[in-house]
Design a protein around this motif. Structure first.
Motif, PDB file in Angstrom:
ATOM      1  N   THR A  68       0.923  -1.224  -0.294  1.00 32.81           N
ATOM      2  CA  THR A  68      -0.041   0.069  -0.014  1.00 32.81           C
ATOM      3  C   THR A  68       0.974   1.317   0.460  1.00 32.81           C
ATOM      4  O   THR A  68       0.384   2.202  -0.789  1.00 32.81           O
ATOM      5  CB  THR A  68      -0.854  -0.349   0.949  1.00 32.81           C
ATOM      6  OG1 THR A  68      -1.913  -1.373   0.940  1.00 32.81           O
ATOM      7  CG2 THR A  68      -1.812   1.610   1.397  1.00 32.81           C
ATOM      8  N   ARG A  69       1.808   1.160   0.675  1.00 34.93           N
ATOM      9  CA  ARG A  69       2.890   2.742   0.765  1.00 34.93           C
ATOM     10  C   ARG A  69       3.760   2.358  -0.472  1.00 34.93           C
ATOM     11  O   ARG A  69       3.664   3.799  -0.958  1.00 34.93           O
ATOM     12  CB  ARG A  69       4.500   2.247   1.607  1.00 34.93           C
ATOM     13  CG  ARG A  69       3.012   2.455   3.074  1.00 34.93           C
ATOM     14  CD  ARG A  69       4.620   2.507   4.555  1.00 34.93           C
ATOM     15  NE  ARG A  69       5.625   1.805   4.235  1.00 34.93           N
ATOM     16  CZ  ARG A  69       5.608   0.430   4.983  1.00 34.93           C
ATOM     17  NH1 ARG A  69       4.569   0.722   5.826  1.00 34.93           N
ATOM     18  NH2 ARG A  69       7.037  -0.199   5.315  1.00 34.93           N
ATOM     19  N   ASP A  70       4.222   1.765  -1.645  1.00 37.11           N
ATOM     20  CA  ASP A  70       4.048   1.381  -2.661  1.00 37.11           C
ATOM     21  C   ASP A  70       3.716   1.955  -3.314  1.00 37.11           C
ATOM     22  O   ASP A  70       3.484   3.348  -4.230  1.00 37.11           O
ATOM     23  CB  ASP A  70       5.087   0.305  -2.854  1.00 37.11           C
ATOM     24  CG  ASP A  70       6.151  -0.295  -2.873  1.00 37.11           C
ATOM     25  OD1 ASP A  70       6.703   0.113  -1.739  1.00 37.11           O
ATOM     26  OD2 ASP A  70       6.457  -1.164  -3.255  1.00 37.11           O
ATOM     27  N   MET A  71       2.292   1.680  -3.710  1.00 38.37           N
ATOM     28  CA  MET A  71       1.237   2.239  -4.121  1.00 38.37           C
ATOM     29  C   MET A  71       0.614   4.009  -3.896  1.00 38.37           C
ATOM     30  O   MET A  71       1.101   4.533  -4.692  1.00 38.37           O
ATOM     31  CB  MET A  71      -0.474   1.632  -3.912  1.00 38.37           C
ATOM     32  CG  MET A  71      -0.112   0.035  -4.598  1.00 38.37           C
ATOM     33  SD  MET A  71      -0.325   0.189  -6.718  1.00 38.37           S
ATOM     34  CE  MET A  71      -0.996   0.744  -7.296  1.00 38.37           C
ATOM     35  N   ALA A  72       0.829   3.977  -2.622  1.00 33.70           N
ATOM     36  CA  ALA A  72       0.614   5.726  -2.479  1.00 33.70           C
ATOM     37  C   ALA A  72       1.701   6.474  -2.943  1.00 33.70           C
ATOM     38  O   ALA A  72       1.519   7.252  -3.391  1.00 33.70           O
ATOM     39  CB  ALA A  72       0.529   5.203  -0.645  1.00 33.70           C
TER      40      ALA A  72
END
Length: 342
Positions: A233-237
């Motif tokens: 999720t942090r990667d996508m954010a």
């Protein structure tokens, strides 16, 4: 004490007809099957997949729609199971699913003006250099690819592609096997390097000048949600933040480990990017897994996303032996350099 004829008639009237004896169990089975698309619908609407293990089953959202349709057909066609209340509930779930999926099956391709420059791009997760290098080079040759992004390609993969003759077709390259992804190009690359955003590993990026335009490419490979959904999720954010700062002539392509039903992917698209498959009405284009016995491709993890300065012309998938991902090949058009002067 012997039963009288009246007693026999009384007991026989209490017996269920043969077709109804298993009805409770059959209805329970239908209920359990219908629970899958129902739960995934709630998860999708509420965005509960971001940062949670629910990201894994959410990838099968379209498949669960088919499951809901199957349950609805069974309830409607088997008289012993017919329940108008149950049918109404399942039908509502199916309609909600279809309303969410339908837009990606409707092409909203924009007009491509005469004189537009076309860029042929491709992306492939090579599964640690497992992809057949000669087959990949042949794909580049036959599809006349201008820009190729590869993921999960260590130094051995770079050497294999060089040995297979990719350099003759794509002499320009931004290679970062130490960071997982690389970019090859027919056209000169500038402003190359790796991103410094908050992703598990840096993403490779470079710029191509063509037809009076400068197009920024980002070879994407995010962490996988099964390993760490919060990291994914942090990667996508981080990619979403980067997309908001990018210009209109930007292409994010690669293995996002996400489908269009994942909340973080929808946020990335809302940052100004368009998924080429959805743009052209190719709503069902699974790219993973490939080459596994008895398991067909079920999920689209690989995407070509582009900014508003480009238009999707075509998109498709190609199988390259040796990897569990299918390659995505897309043709993107750029308006003539003087189009903005009108």
């Amino acid at each position: 004490m012997k039963s009288t004829p009246a007693d026999v008639r009384y007991h026989s009237s209490r017996r269920r007809p043969p077709g109804l004896r298993g009805r409770p169990w059959a209805l329970l089975g239908c209920g359990l099957l219908a629970a899958v698309p129902t739960v995934l619908l709630v998860v999708r609407l509420a965005g509960l997949d971001a940062g949670t293990p629910l990201a894994m089953p959410m990838a099968l959202f379209p498949c669960s729609t088919a499951l809901g349709v199957l349950v609805l057909v069974v309830l409607a066609t088997v008289p012993a199971l017919r329940s108008w209340r149950a049918m109404a509930v399942v039908a509502a779930v199916v309609v909600a699913h279809v309303s969410l999926l339908a837009p990606r099956f409707t092409s909203d391709r924009q007009h491509v003006p005469a004189g537009a420059v076309e860029l042929r791009v491709a992306t492939l997760n090579t599964e640690g250099a497992g992809a057949d290098a000669r087959a990949l080079v042949e794909l580049v040759r036959t599809e006349r690819i201008d820009v190729l992004a590869v993921q999960q390609m260590p130094s051995a993969g770079v050497d294999a592609l060089a040995g297979a003759g990719l350099g003759a077709l794509m002499p320009y390259r931004e290679l970062h096997p130490e960071y997982d992804s690389s970019i090859y190009s027919r056209h000169p690359l500038t402003q190359g390097g790796s991103t410094d955003i908050d992703t598990a590993w840096p993403q490779t990026t470079a710029e191509v000048a063509v037809g009076g335009h400068k197009v920024r490419f980002v070879a994407v490979h995010t962490y996988y949600p099964l390993g760490d959904p919060k990291r994914w999720t942090r990667d996508m954010a981080a990619l979403t933040s980067m997309a908001r700062r990018s210009g209109p002539a930007t292409v994010f392509l690669g293995d996002f480990n996400a489908s269009l039903d994942h909340g973080p992917m929808r946020e990335l698209l809302a940052a100004g990017l368009t998924d080429s498959h959805a743009e052209l009405g190719r709503g069902w284009a699974p790219t993973w897994p490939v080459g596994r016995p008895l398991v067909p491709p079920l999920i689209q993890l690989d995407h070509v996303l582009h900014g508003p300065g480009l238009v999707g012309v075509s998109v498709g998938e190609r199988t390259v032996p040796g990897t569990d991902h299918r390659a995505v090949v897309a043709v993107l058009a750029l308006p003539p350099a003087d189009a903005h002067a009108d």
